[in-house]
Write an enzyme that holds these catalytic residues in place. Structure first.
Site, PDB file in Angstrom:
ATOM      1  N   ALA A 314     -88.600 -77.335 -19.146  1.00  0.00           N
ATOM      2  CA  ALA A 314     -88.523 -75.874 -19.095  1.00  0.00           C
ATOM      3  C   ALA A 314     -89.014 -75.215 -20.708  1.00  0.00           C
ATOM      4  O   ALA A 314     -88.234 -75.609 -21.490  1.00  0.00           O
ATOM      5  CB  ALA A 314     -87.350 -75.164 -18.536  1.00  0.00           C
ATOM      6  N   GLY A 315     -90.081 -74.614 -20.744  1.00  0.00           N
ATOM      7  CA  GLY A 315     -90.347 -74.061 -22.160  1.00  0.00           C
ATOM      8  C   GLY A 315     -89.747 -72.429 -22.028  1.00  0.00           C
ATOM      9  O   GLY A 315     -89.195 -72.104 -21.361  1.00  0.00           O
ATOM     10  N   PHE A 317     -91.199 -69.752 -22.139  1.00  0.00           N
ATOM     11  CA  PHE A 317     -91.983 -68.683 -21.291  1.00  0.00           C
ATOM     12  C   PHE A 317     -92.419 -69.228 -19.772  1.00  0.00           C
ATOM     13  O   PHE A 317     -92.954 -68.438 -19.153  1.00  0.00           O
ATOM     14  CB  PHE A 317     -93.584 -68.546 -21.853  1.00  0.00           C
ATOM     15  N   GLU A 319     -92.684 -73.344 -17.165  1.00  0.00           N
ATOM     16  CA  GLU A 319     -92.759 -74.699 -16.980  1.00  0.00           C
ATOM     17  C   GLU A 319     -93.467 -75.428 -18.068  1.00  0.00           C
ATOM     18  O   GLU A 319     -94.684 -74.908 -18.539  1.00  0.00           O
ATOM     19  CB  GLU A 319     -93.023 -75.187 -15.719  1.00  0.00           C
ATOM     20  N   LYS A 338     -98.390 -76.167 -21.212  1.00  0.00           N
ATOM     21  CA  LYS A 338     -97.338 -75.197 -21.072  1.00  0.00           C
ATOM     22  C   LYS A 338     -97.742 -73.966 -20.346  1.00  0.00           C
ATOM     23  O   LYS A 338     -98.684 -73.491 -20.718  1.00  0.00           O
ATOM     24  CB  LYS A 338     -97.082 -74.481 -22.632  1.00  0.00           C
ATOM     25  N   ASP A 431     -88.356 -72.657 -38.029  1.00  0.00           N
ATOM     26  CA  ASP A 431     -87.510 -73.212 -37.002  1.00  0.00           C
ATOM     27  C   ASP A 431     -87.801 -74.887 -36.606  1.00  0.00           C
ATOM     28  O   ASP A 431     -87.863 -75.285 -35.633  1.00  0.00           O
ATOM     29  CB  ASP A 431     -88.085 -72.413 -35.375  1.00  0.00           C
TER      30      ASP A 431
HETATM   31  O1  ACK Z   1     -87.067 -83.221 -24.608  1.00  0.00           O
HETATM   32  P1  ACK Z   1     -88.390 -83.166 -23.868  1.00  0.00           P
HETATM   33  O2  ACK Z   1     -88.586 -84.155 -22.912  1.00  0.00           O
HETATM   34  O3  ACK Z   1     -89.762 -82.742 -24.545  1.00  0.00           O
HETATM   35  O4  ACK Z   1     -88.424 -81.809 -23.008  1.00  0.00           O
HETATM   36  C1  ACK Z   1     -88.886 -80.831 -23.511  1.00  0.00           C
HETATM   37  C2  ACK Z   1     -89.691 -79.861 -22.855  1.00  0.00           C
HETATM   38  O5  ACK Z   1     -91.107 -80.305 -22.443  1.00  0.00           O
HETATM   39  C3  ACK Z   1     -89.824 -78.295 -23.196  1.00  0.00           C
HETATM   40  O6  ACK Z   1     -90.321 -78.230 -24.389  1.00  0.00           O
HETATM   41  C4  ACK Z   1     -91.190 -81.411 -23.453  1.00  0.00           C
HETATM   42  N1  ACK Z   1     -92.721 -81.309 -24.267  1.00  0.00           N
HETATM   43  C5  ACK Z   1     -93.035 -80.203 -24.721  1.00  0.00           C
HETATM   44  N2  ACK Z   1     -94.114 -80.255 -25.385  1.00  0.00           N
HETATM   45  C6  ACK Z   1     -94.455 -81.845 -25.139  1.00  0.00           C
HETATM   46  C7  ACK Z   1     -95.713 -82.681 -25.300  1.00  0.00           C
HETATM   47  N3  ACK Z   1     -96.694 -82.350 -26.003  1.00  0.00           N
HETATM   48  N4  ACK Z   1     -95.463 -83.857 -24.735  1.00  0.00           N
HETATM   49  C8  ACK Z   1     -94.717 -84.259 -23.965  1.00  0.00           C
HETATM   50  N5  ACK Z   1     -93.547 -83.627 -23.854  1.00  0.00           N
HETATM   51  C9  ACK Z   1     -93.449 -82.390 -24.232  1.00  0.00           C
HETATM   52  C10 ACK Z   1     -90.151 -81.417 -24.511  1.00  0.00           C
END
Ligand code: ACK
Length: 669
Positions: A314-315, A317, A319, A338, A431
């Site tokens: 979950a981002g 803004f 999923e 995103k 950040d």
């Molecule tokens: O810790 P995670 O598995 O890695 O959970 C977060 C989630 O999405 C919300 O940010 C994953 N995430 C974000 N960007 C990417 C990306 N480029 N490749 C793989 N996972 C990502 C992040």
């Protein structure tokens, strides 16, 4: 030893007040009582018309950093009410004050919060703007109760918010402010002055000066001249075009024109001078239309080329999904997508796409690569390269203890290299934290999550600062928390915290200490101790990143070259903090940790006081004994939780360094 005394009261209290905050500052007492442990308490009373009608200021009033036990001779007061009399009594204390039978001497100051009256200023409009000036006008209050003598207009560049400002006066309800920079956003506050004093400031208004081209249009006085010239010029152009067409010289002219236009564009883009060879970051907020920024820096992707496979997180803004992108003429690649969840308002869409406008300007192996955006259909999406191992903090926690020191240093080197690139581009991340770094299947770390300059409403790490914004406190440099001084040097501080997170396999910085405790401890000189198994050199490097004075911190260029040297010469990483027998550095290099005088004191500072009896019962009754304890000793006395063992051992290492340092300097411990 001669007896010591309580200090005399503080002197020369001064104050500075605006609508929302009151700053009090004073000079230290003339007599310190022969001691150095000076602190201040500030008491507040709210008084009515009669001096006897006083009551203590309630809980509603806030003191930053706090109202008792202040070590600096200043405090900021927030949440006071308008049109009230406040009396602040400031007392100075030291450890013998409580033994004194005399009433404690205080210095008092009474302040009337008249400034916080109604604003008396209606809506402030921009009438016109040129390259160097802006004309503003506002409505006069319908029936100004006290007659308005004049207006004060305070203004500053938005980018240098509150660091310095200019002000001017106007008798009328309008003003033309000159001497401004082109294509620059300014913030304006206006207040009225009457015989009764100043009204409070109007809300902030942001207006931008124009660039060279629109300047001409805005200059209405010249319109007539331009129009006349244009008619003549047009006639001349027609004649010349006919001539060139006939003589076949037109093509030469068009080519030359295109060349010079191209040159102009590379040097001057959206008001930012760009020098060939040195790329600089362009803040998307400087675009009046944010969509234009997205289209300049990000490619629009046809949604039919994206295949969404599964939700991975979950981002902020909406999923975050993983999937595949098959651009025409290219091979299919895995991507992270995103999405912006439905029902968004315009501001959310703009903030969401802001990240793409920032990311699209970067091209570096340690910065997440932007593939493109989908803005012309729903859902709005940002497509970036896929990082198989997700975010660095979760990844490390999942693989606690699985990597060699060289592998960890390799990850840190990658992050430093990405940050060096950003800092060379003039971009400040604000950040940087392990949760905002992603890891791919080759253990390459890439910096992600750009765009924290807005308020993150539901970020659990963020806390309010005095100026109203939200900031991830544990990762942020003190000057950025205190007065929003964000810079590459504050990014270095955050990088030091990331180093600590990496070397401790994703442990939470400062454990479960509250944000307020973190701020206070840092102010008092406390720094995170070396994680278990951390090479001494790396902890030293962290401490360099956490220098209070930001100019004393290393730069990213220095960090990268230092980490390179470590990787080339791994023997320098063999000395672990827990193995240190001597202390090679000069005394000046030792950070000033607070000195503890008892076991209870020390355990309190690391929030482990529940183990006090375990230490005492096992005969570890002095700090000297404790500083010699090994991890096995800690287990043996009954600390069973791994996290607690780690925390205690880390702190013991610091304690050991401190003891050695003191002994070397001739102290008996
Ligand atoms: O810790 P995670 O598995 O890695 O959970 C977060 C989630 O999405 C919300 O940010 C994953 N995430 C974000 N960007 C990417 C990306 N480029 N490749 C793989 N996972 C990502 C992040």
């Amino acid at each position: 030893m001669s007896c010591t005394r309580p200090p005399s009261p503080p002197r020369n209290v001064i104050f500075n007040i605006n609508e929302s905050s009151l700053f009090l500052e004073w000079s230290p007492p003339s007599d310190m009582g022969g001691r150095k442990d000076l602190t201040y308490n500030v008491m507040c009373k709210k008084c009515g018309a009669e001096p006897r009608d006083c009551e203590l200021c309630g809980e509603g009033m806030r003191f930053i950093p706090r109202h008792v036990g202040l070590t600096n001779s200043s405090v900021t007061v927030l949440d006071f009410v308008a049109h009230a009399n406040y009396t602040f009594e400031i007392e100075s204390l030291n450890a013998v004050s409580e033994f004194s039978s005399f009433p404690r001497p205080v210095t008092a100051i009474t302040i009337t919060t008249d400034q916080a009256g109604p604003s008396l200023i209606g809506m402030v409009r921009k009438d016109w703007a040129s390259q160097n000036s802006i004309a503003l006008s506002w409505q006069e209050h319908e029936q100004p109760s006290p007659a308005i003598l004049d207006y004060e207009i305070k203004y500053y560049e938005k980018e240098h918010e509150e660091l310095s400002y200019s002000s001017t006066r106007s008798k009328a309800a309008s003003v033309i402010i000159t001497g401004l920079k082109p294509t620059t956003k300014y913030v304006f506050h206006i207040r009225a002055r009457s015989a009764a004093g100043y009204s409070s400031y109007s809300p902030r208004y942001e207006y931008e000066t124009s660039d060279e081209t629109s300047d001409m249009a805005a200059d209405q006085g010249q319109v007539l001249v331009i129009a006349t010239a244009a008619v003549g010029g047009f006639a001349l152009l027609v004649i010349l075009t006919l001539f060139f067409l006939i003589t076949g010289r037109c093509q030469w002219y068009i080519k030359a024109k295109m060349k010079s236009e191209e040159k102009r564009r590379t040097h001057f883009q959206n008001g930012h001078i760009r020098f060939p060879g040195i790329k600089t970051y362009v803040d998307p907020d400087t675009y009046e239309d944010p969509t234009q920024a997205v289209h300049e820096f990000a490619k629009e992707i046809d949604p039919s080329t994206i295949r969404i496979e599964r939700v991975i997180g979950a981002g902020e803004f909406g999923e975050v999904c993983s999937g595949r992108l098959k651009s025409p003429g290219k091979r299919e690649i895995p991507v992270a997508i995103k999405t912006l969840k439905g029902g968004y308002v315009d501001r959310q869409r703009r903030d969401f796409l802001r990240e793409a406008s920032i990311m699209g300007q970067f091209d570096h192996p340690n910065i997440i690569r932007l593939e493109g955006v989908v803005t012309k259909s729903r859902p709005v999406m940002i497509v970036v390269e896929y990082m198989e191992n997700g975010s660095l903090d979760t990844f490390l926690r999942k693989h606690d203890g699985h990597f060699t020191v060289i592998q960890l240093v390799g990850m840190l080197r990658g992050i430093a290299s990405g940050m060096k690139y950003l800092s060379d581009m003039g971009y400040v991340h604000r950040d940087l934290a392990a949760r905002n770094i992603l890891v791919n299947s080759n253990l390459v770390c890439k910096v992600s999550d750009f765009g924290l300059s807005r308020v993150l409403e539901d970020d659990p790490e963020a806390a309010y600062t005095t100026s109203g914004g939200k900031i991830p406190i544990r990762w942020t440099a003190p000057e950025a928390i205190a007065y929003r001084k964000f810079s590459s040097a504050s990014d270095i501080w955050s990088y030091g915290i990331v180093m600590w997170e990496v070397m401790s396999y994703g442990e939470r910085p400062y454990w479960e200490m509250s944000n307020q405790d973190v701020i206070l401890s840092i102010e008092e000189g406390y720094r995170l101790p070396a994680p278990m198994g951390c090479p001494m050199t790396l902890h030293q490097l962290m401490l360099q990143c956490w220098q209070k004075e930001r100019s004393h911190r290393p730069t990213f260029t220095e960090l990268v070259s230092f980490l390179d040297k470590l990787i080339r010469n791994p023997s320098s990483l063999q000395t672990l903090v827990e193995d240190v027998q001597g202390f090679p550095e000069s005394p000046g290099d030792v950070p000033e940790y607070p000195l503890f005088i008892s076991i209870g004191d020390w355990l309190d500072s690391i929030k482990m006081s529940q183990y006090k009896n375990n230490f005492m019962a096992s005969g570890f009754t002095t700090l000297d004994c404790v500083s010699r304890m090994s991890i096995d000793d800690v287990r043996r006395i009954g600390v069973t939780l791994i996290g607690h063992q780690r925390r205690i051992v880390s702190s013991i290492q610091t304690l050991r360094l401190q003891m050695m340092h003191l002994q070397e300097n001739g102290f008996h411990v």
